[in-house]
Scaffold this motif. Structure first.
Motif, PDB file in Angstrom:
ATOM      1  N   LEU A 173       0.820  -1.210   0.000  1.00 23.98           N
ATOM      2  CA  LEU A 173       0.000   0.000   0.000  1.00 23.98           C
ATOM      3  C   LEU A 173       0.858   1.266   0.000  1.00 23.98           C
ATOM      4  N   THR A 174       2.061   1.154   0.534  1.00 21.58           N
ATOM      5  CA  THR A 174       2.947   2.321   0.630  1.00 21.58           C
ATOM      6  C   THR A 174       3.850   2.495  -0.586  1.00 21.58           C
ATOM      7  N   ASP A 175       3.730   1.608  -1.571  1.00 24.16           N
ATOM      8  CA  ASP A 175       4.573   1.723  -2.771  1.00 24.16           C
ATOM      9  C   ASP A 175       4.211   2.978  -3.568  1.00 24.16           C
ATOM     10  N   ASP A 176       5.210   3.554  -4.225  1.00 22.70           N
ATOM     11  CA  ASP A 176       4.969   4.730  -5.065  1.00 22.70           C
ATOM     12  C   ASP A 176       4.069   4.388  -6.255  1.00 22.70           C
ATOM     13  N   ALA A 177       4.090   3.108  -6.678  1.00 21.36           N
ATOM     14  CA  ALA A 177       3.290   2.701  -7.838  1.00 21.36           C
ATOM     15  C   ALA A 177       1.836   2.421  -7.472  1.00 21.36           C
ATOM     16  N   ALA A 178       1.492   2.528  -6.190  1.00 18.59           N
ATOM     17  CA  ALA A 178       0.144   2.155  -5.745  1.00 18.59           C
ATOM     18  C   ALA A 178      -0.930   3.020  -6.395  1.00 18.59           C
ATOM     19  N   LEU A 179      -0.650   4.303  -6.581  1.00 14.34           N
ATOM     20  CA  LEU A 179      -1.662   5.196  -7.160  1.00 14.34           C
ATOM     21  C   LEU A 179      -1.985   4.797  -8.599  1.00 14.34           C
ATOM     22  N   LEU A 180      -0.948   4.581  -9.394  1.00 11.26           N
ATOM     23  CA  LEU A 180      -1.165   4.197 -10.792  1.00 11.26           C
ATOM     24  C   LEU A 180      -1.880   2.856 -10.889  1.00 11.26           C
ATOM     25  N   ARG A 181      -1.489   1.914 -10.053  1.00 12.65           N
ATOM     26  CA  ARG A 181      -2.143   0.609 -10.046  1.00 12.65           C
ATOM     27  C   ARG A 181      -3.605   0.745  -9.639  1.00 12.65           C
ATOM     28  N   GLY A 182      -3.850   1.607  -8.633  1.00 11.27           N
ATOM     29  CA  GLY A 182      -5.219   1.818  -8.180  1.00 11.27           C
ATOM     30  C   GLY A 182      -6.099   2.351  -9.287  1.00 11.27           C
ATOM     31  N   LYS A 183      -5.602   3.334 -10.040  1.00  8.29           N
ATOM     32  CA  LYS A 183      -6.369   3.895 -11.168  1.00  8.29           C
ATOM     33  C   LYS A 183      -6.622   2.827 -12.240  1.00  8.29           C
ATOM     34  N   GLU A 184      -5.599   2.010 -12.495  1.00  8.38           N
ATOM     35  CA  GLU A 184      -5.748   0.948 -13.483  1.00  8.38           C
ATOM     36  C   GLU A 184      -6.829  -0.038 -13.045  1.00  8.38           C
ATOM     37  N   PHE A 185      -6.823  -0.417 -11.779  1.00  7.13           N
ATOM     38  CA  PHE A 185      -7.800  -1.381 -11.270  1.00  7.13           C
ATOM     39  C   PHE A 185      -9.215  -0.804 -11.290  1.00  7.13           C
ATOM     40  N   GLU A 186      -9.333   0.497 -11.069  1.00  8.74           N
ATOM     41  CA  GLU A 186     -10.656   1.129 -11.128  1.00  8.74           C
ATOM     42  C   GLU A 186     -11.216   1.071 -12.548  1.00  8.74           C
ATOM     43  N   ARG A 187     -10.332   1.197 -13.531  1.00  6.89           N
ATOM     44  CA  ARG A 187     -10.789   1.105 -14.926  1.00  6.89           C
ATOM     45  C   ARG A 187     -11.210  -0.324 -15.269  1.00  6.89           C
ATOM     46  N   LEU A 188     -10.472  -1.283 -14.731  1.00  7.48           N
ATOM     47  CA  LEU A 188     -10.804  -2.680 -14.996  1.00  7.48           C
ATOM     48  C   LEU A 188     -12.157  -3.053 -14.391  1.00  7.48           C
ATOM     49  N   ASP A 189     -12.417  -2.578 -13.141  1.00  7.47           N
ATOM     50  CA  ASP A 189     -13.701  -2.860 -12.490  1.00  7.47           C
ATOM     51  C   ASP A 189     -13.974  -1.758 -11.468  1.00  7.47           C
ATOM     52  N   SER A 190     -14.842  -0.844 -11.829  1.00  9.25           N
ATOM     53  CA  SER A 190     -15.147   0.296 -10.959  1.00  9.25           C
ATOM     54  C   SER A 190     -16.027  -0.087  -9.781  1.00  9.25           C
ATOM     55  N   THR A 191     -16.475  -1.352  -9.725  1.00 10.26           N
ATOM     56  CA  THR A 191     -17.314  -1.791  -8.601  1.00 10.26           C
ATOM     57  C   THR A 191     -16.520  -2.600  -7.580  1.00 10.26           C
ATOM     58  N   TYR A 192     -15.225  -2.748  -7.804  1.00 10.05           N
ATOM     59  CA  TYR A 192     -14.377  -3.543  -6.903  1.00 10.05           C
ATOM     60  C   TYR A 192     -13.585  -2.575  -6.011  1.00 10.05           C
ATOM     61  N   TYR A 193     -13.464  -2.895  -4.735  1.00  9.64           N
ATOM     62  CA  TYR A 193     -12.892  -1.962  -3.752  1.00  9.64           C
ATOM     63  C   TYR A 193     -11.384  -1.788  -3.880  1.00  9.64           C
ATOM     64  N   VAL A 194     -10.681  -2.738  -4.480  1.00  8.86           N
ATOM     65  CA  VAL A 194      -9.214  -2.771  -4.407  1.00  8.86           C
ATOM     66  C   VAL A 194      -8.579  -1.523  -5.013  1.00  8.86           C
ATOM     67  N   GLY A 195      -9.058  -1.081  -6.170  1.00 11.77           N
ATOM     68  CA  GLY A 195      -8.490   0.109  -6.803  1.00 11.77           C
ATOM     69  C   GLY A 195      -8.625   1.336  -5.918  1.00 11.77           C
ATOM     70  N   TYR A 196      -9.780   1.486  -5.283  1.00 15.44           N
ATOM     71  CA  TYR A 196     -10.019   2.648  -4.419  1.00 15.44           C
ATOM     72  C   TYR A 196      -9.200   2.560  -3.132  1.00 15.44           C
ATOM     73  N   LEU A 197      -8.982   1.323  -2.660  1.00 15.75           N
ATOM     74  CA  LEU A 197      -8.095   1.141  -1.504  1.00 15.75           C
ATOM     75  C   LEU A 197      -6.693   1.645  -1.819  1.00 15.75           C
ATOM     76  N   LEU A 198      -6.144   1.216  -2.969  1.00 16.59           N
ATOM     77  CA  LEU A 198      -4.787   1.630  -3.335  1.00 16.59           C
ATOM     78  C   LEU A 198      -4.704   3.138  -3.538  1.00 16.59           C
ATOM     79  N   GLU A 199      -5.684   3.709  -4.248  1.00 18.29           N
ATOM     80  CA  GLU A 199      -5.669   5.151  -4.493  1.00 18.29           C
ATOM     81  C   GLU A 199      -5.854   5.934  -3.196  1.00 18.29           C
ATOM     82  N   GLY A 200      -6.843   5.537  -2.396  1.00 13.87           N
ATOM     83  CA  GLY A 200      -7.129   6.264  -1.165  1.00 13.87           C
ATOM     84  C   GLY A 200      -5.994   6.185  -0.171  1.00 13.87           C
TER      85      GLY A 200
END
Length: 675
Positions: A48-75
């Motif tokens: 969660l503390t990785d610098d790449a977490a934000l980019l991964r979070g945005k990518e995961f939100e695009r893949l599935d905007s109803t799944y919590y994981v992307g928002y967890l990484l971004e938030g």
């Protein structure tokens, strides 16, 4: 088309939609399932503390905007990289969405998380995600002063009935009540309507937390290992130690601190504050320094020792050490949280070193900074009050400095104008500060009690506020403290305040008797309580001036000079001194001596008086003055203090007059300085 035909056509379309709807739902479900599998696969190895977490979070939100994981990484990324109000505020919506989506999909799992050990082990990664979301959200709420949201979140987590309090529900409720104790339900709905009632709620949650740990101890021992409850108990003991100290149950506070120390989980910072409160100032310095050697969990927190240790250095007369420590943390910390508090500490340090311009500059920086009070019980209300009270202190010193530098100030229209302006500014500052104090139900504990470990002002600053208001009332208050307050090492401060208030009330004989009693019977830490001694000698000098006891007055003037010389220019005390100059003797040095003759020092030729020696020399197109001062008992008060200047047209004499009494500052005197 007829109505009948239109109706039949519409029915057919609707019927067709219902026929194919399950098919689309199945397609969407398969698509989501595939996307979530891809997300879970790609997430492996990402912290969660990785610098790449934000980019991964945005990518995961695009893949599935109803799944919590992307928002967890971004938030979490936003939370972890926040250092100001807007940063934490912007993290909240994303974390909230992650929480809502996770609860929507995994609510049954969370409710059954502790049904058995196998189930917990199987779903522990989901539980860890939920913990990360809620903990980050709680911290964001705390950091931007949203205690209602904190309590709502904690209460919501409690509905899952987790058998082990990983979230700190009980102790964080207690801390939230304690931190917001001055408010009522009118401001935050969960609060009670008095400081005492809020403190009782804080204790209640601590003891309920201990009962919860005991209730689940057997099962948790089986799941998490023997003695797992001890760590949970110790977390609550940390808060009980704080609460008991604030509520003046010092034996109980020491009991919990002692247990925490045995297991290596004590906060040396908090324990140092406890030692300050009971008047063990040497111990307090030791433990604050010990805390400085410990690395903090994050950079964006207030490191309290850097605020409180300079106070202790000021008590000890080590004003230059206080300045150095404050400047060091400001340079290291930059404008992250704590910057405002450190500048307040720096301002105070400059003030007692007689550098009023620098003190004002640091205080203005604190006033203009949007401070976040992270990792501390200190609040915005205390922050604003401390700045305003130091402003009162500063303006009082400005007024006294004018009197010191212009002994015949009442004959000078320019000085009278400056004096009137400063007095008006001080009156307004006092008014604002007193309004804040009047509406603070915690004023007795934070200001009047003296040395409360959670106070952000000093005993000396409290005097500056109270001395201009109702001295009879405060003389009685500090007389009563001597029977109601059990802190043996603070009794002398109560006695000094009572004597000083009696003096302010015109009861000079009573004040003289009280001061003589303190002078004759008080034992203290003379190395670390020089400010107390300085104020004691200052009060004695004044009272003996009234009684015309010249010998005693001279005696205590000399002790004041030896103990805390920086107080003298602001004490309206005119002490006899001898002046000896040597080296260059020209128009410039003669002008400086003329300027010195106008300051509030009783220059004399008598042998048994403090000696001021100034050696002037030329350094190219500049002059250098070397200043030495000895008391009348031959104690070196100022040693080889240098001042470089180019002419005598910029009140160099005034600067030298202040440096005679230990004022700090640059070696090179700034051109254009005024007094």
């Amino acid at each position: 088309m007829s109505v009948t035909k239109y109706y039949k056509s519409s029915v057919k379309k609707i019927f067709s939609i219902f026929l194919i709807l399950p098919f689309f739902q199945q397609v969407i479900a398969q698509k989501n399932e595939a996307a979530r599998y891809e997300i879970d696969t790609k997430r492996r190895g990402i912290e969660l503390t990785d610098d790449a977490a934000l980019l991964r979070g945005k990518e995961f939100e695009r893949l599935d905007s109803t799944y919590y994981v992307g928002y967890l990484l971004e938030g979490y990324y936003k939370y972890n990289h926040s250092a100001d109000y807007l940063g934490y505020k912007n993290a909240i919506p994303t974390l909230l969405k992650a929480k809502e989506l996770m609860e929507k999909d995994f609510n049954p799992m969370l409710k059954n998380m502790f049904s058995n050990l196998d189930y917990l082990t199987q779903n522990y990664n989901r539980f860890q995600d939920y913990y990360s979301i809620c903990n980050a959200l709680k911290e964001c709420y705390d950091n931007i002063e949203m205690p209602d949201s904190v309590m709502s979140l904690l209460n919501h987590i409690a509905t899952y009935h987790f058998k082990k309090d990983f979230f700190g529900i009980y102790y964080h409720r207690a801390w939230t009540y304690h931190r917001n104790r001055i408010f009522t339900s009118a401001k935050y709905s969960f609060l009670k309507n008095s400081v005492g009632a809020n403190e009782r709620m804080a204790f209640k949650y601590c003891y309920e937390g201990l009962a919860f740990i005991k209730e689940n101890e057997k099962e948790n021992d089986e799941w998490f290992g023997q003695n797992q409850a001890l760590a949970d108990d110790l977390q609550i003991y940390h808060y009980l130690a704080l609460l008991h100290c604030y509520n003046k149950n010092y034996d109980s506070s020491f009991y919990y601190y002692n247990i925490l120390a045995q297991y290596g989980l004590i906060s040396w910072n908090n324990y140092a504050g406890f030692q300050t409160e009971i008047g063990n100032f040497s111990n307090a310095q030791t433990f604050f320094k010990r805390d400085l050697s410990i690395s903090y969990s994050g950079e964006n927190v207030l490191k309290e020792p850097y605020y409180y240790l300079p106070e202790l250095y000021i008590y000890a007369g080590r004003t230059e050490d206080a300045i150095s420590l404050s400047n060091r943390i400001i340079q290291q910390n930059g404008s992250r949280p704590g910057f405002g508090w450190y500048n307040i500490a720096l301002s105070r340090s400059y003030m007692y070193n007689d550098q009023l311009d620098s003190a004002e500059n640091a205080l203005d920086k604190a006033a203009d900074f949007k401070e976040l009070h992270i990792g501390t019980t200190l609040t915005q209300e205390q922050y604003e009050f401390t700045i305003n009270l130091l402003r009162v202190n500063l303006l009082d010193r400005r007024i006294e400095e004018l009197k010191f530098l212009h002994s015949n100030w009442w004959y000078s229209p320019t000085t009278l104008f400056k004096m009137a302006k400063l007095k008006w500014q001080k009156l307004m500052a006092e008014y604002n500060t007193c309004i804040e104090l009047a509406y603070n139900p915690d004023r007795s504990r934070m200001v009047y009690d003296l040395f409360c470990s959670e106070s952000t002002t000093t005993f000396d600053e409290a005097w500056y506020l109270m001395k201009d208001f109702n001295p009879k009332f405060f003389a009685k208050k500090y007389h009563n403290y001597q029977t109601t307050d059990k802190r043996e090492n603070i009794q002398r401060y109560f006695k000094l305040f009572e004597a000083k208030f009696n003096y302010e009330d015109g009861r000079y004989k009573i004040a003289e008797q009280e001061l003589e009693n303190i002078l004759s019977n008080t034992k203290l830490d003379s190395e670390n309580e020089k400010l107390f001694l300085g104020r004691l000698y200052e009060a004695a000098s004044r009272v003996y001036k009234i009684s015309r006891n010249q010998y005693s007055r001279s005696f205590y003037n000399n002790l004041l000079l030896e103990t805390y010389p920086q107080l003298i220019p602001f004490s309206n005390i005119r002490i006899p001194m001898r002046l000896e100059t040597s080296g260059v003797d020209d128009e410039t040095t003669e002008e400086i001596k003329r300027q010195l003759s106008h300051v509030n020092i009783d220059w004399t030729d008598k042998e048994k008086t403090p000696l001021v020696s100034i050696y002037f020399e030329r350094r190219g197109d500049k002059y250098q003055a070397t200043i030495n001062v000895k008391s009348n008992t031959n104690i070196q008060v100022v040693s080889n203090r240098k001042l470089v200047f180019s002419s005598a047209n910029n009140n160099v004499g005034n600067e030298i007059a202040l440096r005679i009494f230990g004022k700090g500052g640059n070696v090179v005197f700034e051109e254009g300085s005024e007094y």
